[in-house]
Design an enzyme around this catalytic site. Sequence first.
Site, short mmCIF file in Angstrom:
data_model
loop_
_atom_site.label_atom_id
_atom_site.label_comp_id
_atom_site.label_asym_id
_atom_site.label_seq_id
_atom_site.Cartn_x
_atom_site.Cartn_y
_atom_site.Cartn_z
N ARG A 1 0.83 -1.22 0.00
CA ARG A 1 0.00 0.00 0.00
C ARG A 1 0.86 1.26 0.00
O ARG A 1 0.49 2.26 -0.62
CB ARG A 1 -0.93 -0.01 1.21
CG ARG A 1 -2.05 -1.02 1.01
CD ARG A 1 -3.03 -0.98 2.14
NE ARG A 1 -4.22 -1.71 1.78
CZ ARG A 1 -4.92 -2.46 2.60
NH1 ARG A 1 -4.57 -2.58 3.86
NH2 ARG A 1 -6.00 -3.09 2.19
N LYS B 1 -19.37 -17.06 -0.68
CA LYS B 1 -20.83 -17.00 -0.53
C LYS B 1 -21.54 -16.18 -1.59
O LYS B 1 -21.05 -15.14 -2.01
CB LYS B 1 -21.15 -16.38 0.83
CG LYS B 1 -20.75 -17.23 2.00
CD LYS B 1 -21.13 -16.49 3.25
CE LYS B 1 -20.76 -17.25 4.50
NZ LYS B 1 -20.93 -16.41 5.68
N GLY C 1 -10.44 -8.64 -3.02
CA GLY C 1 -9.31 -9.11 -2.23
C GLY C 1 -8.72 -10.44 -2.61
O GLY C 1 -7.53 -10.53 -2.95
N GLY D 1 -13.41 -3.73 -1.24
CA GLY D 1 -14.79 -3.28 -1.01
C GLY D 1 -15.15 -2.10 -1.89
O GLY D 1 -16.26 -2.02 -2.43
#
Length: 400
Positions: free
Chosen positions: A31, A202, A358, A381
Amino acid sequence: MTIDYKGKKVLIRVDFNVPLDSEYKITDDTRMQKALPTLKHILEDGGSLIIMSHLGRPMKKKNEDGSINVEKFTLEHLVGHLTDLLGVVVKFCPETVGNKATEMAANLEKGEVLLLENTRFNEGETKGDADFAEKMAALGDVYVNDAFGTAHRAHASTTTVAQFFAADAKEFGMLMDAEVTNAEKLLHHSERPLTAIVGGAKVSDKIGLLEKLIDFVDNVIVGGGMAYTFMRAQGGVTGNSLVEEDKIDLATSLLAKAEAKGVKIYLPEDSIVADKFAPDAATKTEDSNNISDGWMGLDIGPKARAVFAHVLNDSKTILWNGPMGVFEMEAFAAGTKAIAEAVAQSTSKGAFSLVGGGDSVAAVNQMNLSDEVSYVSTGGGAMLEFLEGKELPGIKAIRG
Ligand code: AMP
């Protein structure tokens, strides 16, 4: 970037939320590396830097007496490494706003770098508080946001602060600009056929994405744990595979919606099944809609890999979010690897490929293929929300 930074004090929000070990050493500086082009550009242009970032969740992990665990969450841990990366001695301010921050910012000379304390030490940060944001804004002449990973949060340092700067005194940094440009290319200027690969654990985490995708893609490849909820929706038998019983109806309606729109959904015909969720499980290959009692699908099988690779080979634009199996375990990584290779190969033939989210990013990195796809997003996200068609507050704050 278009602003002339010469002689300007530049208040810049970056995402330095890096992992630290028990001795507070940085274990992965990706990052920080990603923010370097923008930081260096401003310094080379003749500006000085006032850097803001969050690190971890200090408000959620307070000391027993209710105080902030400064030792653990201070950005001071990053000063040495940032100094090495920039080649400029980084000054550290032990507060984000206040008298000391005001004084240090005021005394900052051209080419100097000031790192402010963790923005999340302040109650107002995650609330998007205007008073706190105004105090931060007063430290700089211009504002730059290069923290795409937090662009979906309406926090004070990512969003509210921008309202205190004129339209020509705020802009995206290079990382933020690249993220937005690549996502917009995929959403609005994609060559056809456009194929989305959606995987991961999921269905419930990806409902928004799947619904939006059906509106604009040609093909959706579904892999990972979520494929078994779709199998059940088609009347399949899935043994102990991960199935969200309460999402079976939703899977049925997504399949119907796709059919009505002419979007092809590809489910894995076969699976690598295991007798337990473990690296040393016994494994075999079975049809995904007829899995033996007591066994669970943990990766896509060889037939599915071949079909998916064929679809990808014919695609001109590819979006990939989520692994095809439990790729963290060697025994169930082959499906994700085959798809990563197929995406890379299609890219080498001219397709545009965006890897966002991710775990697919981790998979592409693990397989050393990150240079062989068109763009790897840093914002899990944030990228997901952007692709779902949501307006991200951090982007709106700059663009208006
Ligand atoms: P996500 O964050 O939703 O992209 O999910 C990623 C996680 O899904 C990874 O940790 C994978 O191990 C997991 N996963 C992928 N395939 C399966 C599967 N067939 N069964 C259970 N978990 C899976």
